[in-house]
Motif scaffolding. Structure first.
Motif, PDB file in Angstrom:
ATOM      1  N   LYS A  91       0.116   4.544  -3.083  1.00 59.94           N
ATOM      2  CA  LYS A  91       1.065   5.368  -2.314  1.00 59.94           C
ATOM      3  C   LYS A  91       0.286   6.017  -1.175  1.00 59.94           C
ATOM      4  CE  LYS A  91       4.664   6.065  -5.719  1.00 59.94           C
ATOM      5  NZ  LYS A  91       5.460   4.955  -5.223  1.00 59.94           N
ATOM      6  N   LEU A  92      -0.145   5.182  -0.249  1.00 64.17           N
ATOM      7  CA  LEU A  92      -1.012   5.672   0.825  1.00 64.17           C
ATOM      8  C   LEU A  92      -0.312   6.675   1.735  1.00 64.17           C
ATOM      9  CD1 LEU A  92      -3.419   2.929   2.142  1.00 64.17           C
ATOM     10  CD2 LEU A  92      -3.604   4.459   0.199  1.00 64.17           C
TER      11      LEU A  92
ATOM     12  N   LEU B 107       0.820  -1.220   0.000  1.00 63.94           N
ATOM     13  CA  LEU B 107       0.000   0.000   0.000  1.00 63.94           C
ATOM     14  C   LEU B 107       0.858   1.277   0.000  1.00 63.94           C
ATOM     15  CD1 LEU B 107      -2.855  -0.897   2.537  1.00 63.94           C
ATOM     16  CD2 LEU B 107      -2.888  -1.027   0.045  1.00 63.94           C
ATOM     17  N   GLY B 108       2.180   1.102   0.079  1.00 65.16           N
ATOM     18  CA  GLY B 108       3.051   2.278   0.124  1.00 65.16           C
ATOM     19  C   GLY B 108       2.859   3.062   1.409  1.00 65.16           C
ATOM     20  N   LEU B 109       2.699   2.318   2.501  1.00 65.34           N
ATOM     21  CA  LEU B 109       2.404   2.930   3.788  1.00 65.34           C
ATOM     22  C   LEU B 109       3.629   2.938   4.688  1.00 65.34           C
ATOM     23  CD1 LEU B 109      -0.120   4.059   5.121  1.00 65.34           C
ATOM     24  CD2 LEU B 109      -0.724   1.764   5.852  1.00 65.34           C
ATOM     25  N   PHE B 110       4.554   2.039   4.408  1.00 68.14           N
ATOM     26  CA  PHE B 110       5.783   1.937   5.209  1.00 68.14           C
ATOM     27  C   PHE B 110       6.901   2.506   4.346  1.00 68.14           C
ATOM     28  CE2 PHE B 110       9.524  -0.542   6.745  1.00 68.14           C
ATOM     29  CZ  PHE B 110       9.510  -0.092   8.056  1.00 68.14           C
TER      30      PHE B 110
ATOM     31  N   THR C 206      -0.426  11.944   3.915  1.00 69.09           N
ATOM     32  CA  THR C 206       0.248  13.224   4.185  1.00 69.09           C
ATOM     33  C   THR C 206      -0.588  14.373   3.616  1.00 69.09           C
ATOM     34  OG1 THR C 206       2.367  12.113   4.075  1.00 69.09           O
ATOM     35  CG2 THR C 206       2.433  14.497   3.881  1.00 69.09           C
ATOM     36  N   GLY C 207      -1.132  14.160   2.415  1.00 67.53           N
ATOM     37  CA  GLY C 207      -1.969  15.187   1.785  1.00 67.53           C
ATOM     38  C   GLY C 207      -3.198  15.486   2.639  1.00 67.53           C
ATOM     39  N   ALA C 208      -3.865  14.437   3.092  1.00 68.06           N
ATOM     40  CA  ALA C 208      -5.098  14.622   3.869  1.00 68.06           C
ATOM     41  C   ALA C 208      -4.804  15.294   5.215  1.00 68.06           C
ATOM     42  CB  ALA C 208      -5.770  13.271   4.082  1.00 68.06           C
ATOM     43  N   VAL C 209      -3.736  14.855   5.882  1.00 67.93           N
ATOM     44  CA  VAL C 209      -3.410  15.429   7.198  1.00 67.93           C
ATOM     45  C   VAL C 209      -3.001  16.902   7.047  1.00 67.93           C
ATOM     46  CG1 VAL C 209      -1.834  15.271   9.188  1.00 67.93           C
ATOM     47  CG2 VAL C 209      -2.806  13.192   8.212  1.00 67.93           C
ATOM     48  N   THR C 210      -2.284  17.207   5.969  1.00 65.85           N
ATOM     49  CA  THR C 210      -1.870  18.597   5.725  1.00 65.85           C
ATOM     50  C   THR C 210      -3.098  19.485   5.522  1.00 65.85           C
ATOM     51  OG1 THR C 210       0.126  17.776   4.661  1.00 65.85           O
ATOM     52  CG2 THR C 210      -0.431  20.072   4.218  1.00 65.85           C
ATOM     53  N   GLU C 211      -4.062  18.972   4.744  1.00 65.14           N
ATOM     54  CA  GLU C 211      -5.274  19.742   4.477  1.00 65.14           C
ATOM     55  C   GLU C 211      -6.054  19.985   5.773  1.00 65.14           C
ATOM     56  OE1 GLU C 211      -8.788  19.389   1.226  1.00 65.14           O
ATOM     57  OE2 GLU C 211      -7.029  18.123   0.902  1.00 65.14           O
TER      58      GLU C 211
END
Ligand code: KIV
Length: 276
Positions: free
Chosen positions: A236-237, A220-223, A242-247
């Protein structure tokens, strides 16, 4: 009814590829099962990808039981394999049996996995005799990371490859229902797959194993600490998160979130009364 070890073994005979994936929590396991993955491993890799240790060695039985219970609660069809942590099956046959039993009785798993071949074959035999299905694990066995000198490809020399074949046969004879082959040359994995009647489940062991297992955080591209050569990132989770938390961060700071739409209402009369 959950998938049985007999169904997994039959898949090898029918030439059907076996899909296995790790999960460590309720919601991920639910999602993995809903896709149709028949076998879920609660791997001690959770020590690295969930808990942030450098190796799986610090993972305890209690931690494994805690996560296995969550995975079991999130599923009803998949066969759940609990990974026996470091030193929970080496000290004695009695310890091995007691700890294997905890996965089945306390956590609700249907099978356990342990690392090693000839050296643990007697333990595997006793656990299986007591009615607990066992999956073996050969090649790169991360619990032996210090003995191996790192998490690296194994069994490249004739001696080491021959030992691995002996180990696989010992596990089969001890009653293991499947064997994970981790980080070994693909032609050796192909040979082992031909030599044993039980399914081989590869991770970094090439395309010719009977099945494949991956660490879900890797695919999942999480690690993001490192991406193993054998892992393919299907998403590329980490970037998406990162995008969601930044928003979220920006919207809270600017007052854009929450709006009244995300809030609960009360009768204006109540507020007027309280404001008096
Ligand atoms: O701990 C784990 O997730 C494993 C897999 C890599 C097979 O043992």
């Amino acid at each position: 009814m959950r998938v049985t070890i007999n169904q997994i073994k039959e898949m090898k005979q029918k030439g059907e590829k076996i899909v296995m994936l790790t999960s460590y929590d309720y919601s991920t396991a639910k999602l993995v099962e809903d896709v149709g993955v028949p076998m879920i491993l609660v791997g001690d890799s959770l020590g690295m990808v969930v808990l942030g240790y450098e190796t799986p060695i610090p993972v305890s039985m209690d931690v494994m039981i805690h996560h296995t219970k969550a995975v079991v609660r999130g599923t009803s069809k998949a066969l759940i394999v609990g990974d026996m942590p470091f030193m929970t099956y080496h000290t004695s046959t009695e310890d091995a049996m007691r700890n294997a039993a905890r996965f089945i009785q306390e956590a609700g798993a249907q099978a356990v996995k342990l690392e090693g071949g000839v050296i643990v074959a007697d333990r595997v035999k006793r656990i299986v005799e007591c009615g607990i299905p066992v999956m073996g694990h050969l090649g790169l066995t991360p619990q032996s990371v210090y003995q191996l000198g790192g998490l690296k490809v194994q069994a490249k020399s004739i001696d080491a490859a021959a030992r691995l074949i002996d180990d696989a046969i010992a596990l089969e004879q001890a009653g293991a229902f499947a064997i994970v082959l981790e980080a070994i040359p693909f032609k050796l994995a192909q040979l082992v797959t031909k030599k044993v009647s039980v399914p081989t489940i590869g991770i970094g062991a090439g395309p010719y194993c009977d099945g494949q297992v991956q660490i879900i955080n890797d695919i999942l591209g999480l690690f993001t600490e490192f991406v193993p050569k054998h892992a393919k990132q299907y998403a590329k989770l980490a970037d998406a998160m990162t995008g969601a938390v930044t928003e979220y961060y920006n919207e809270v700071r600017s007052g854009k979130f929450p709006t009244e739409k995300h809030s609960f209402i009360i009768d204006d009369a109540v507020i007027s009364e309280l404001e008096k």
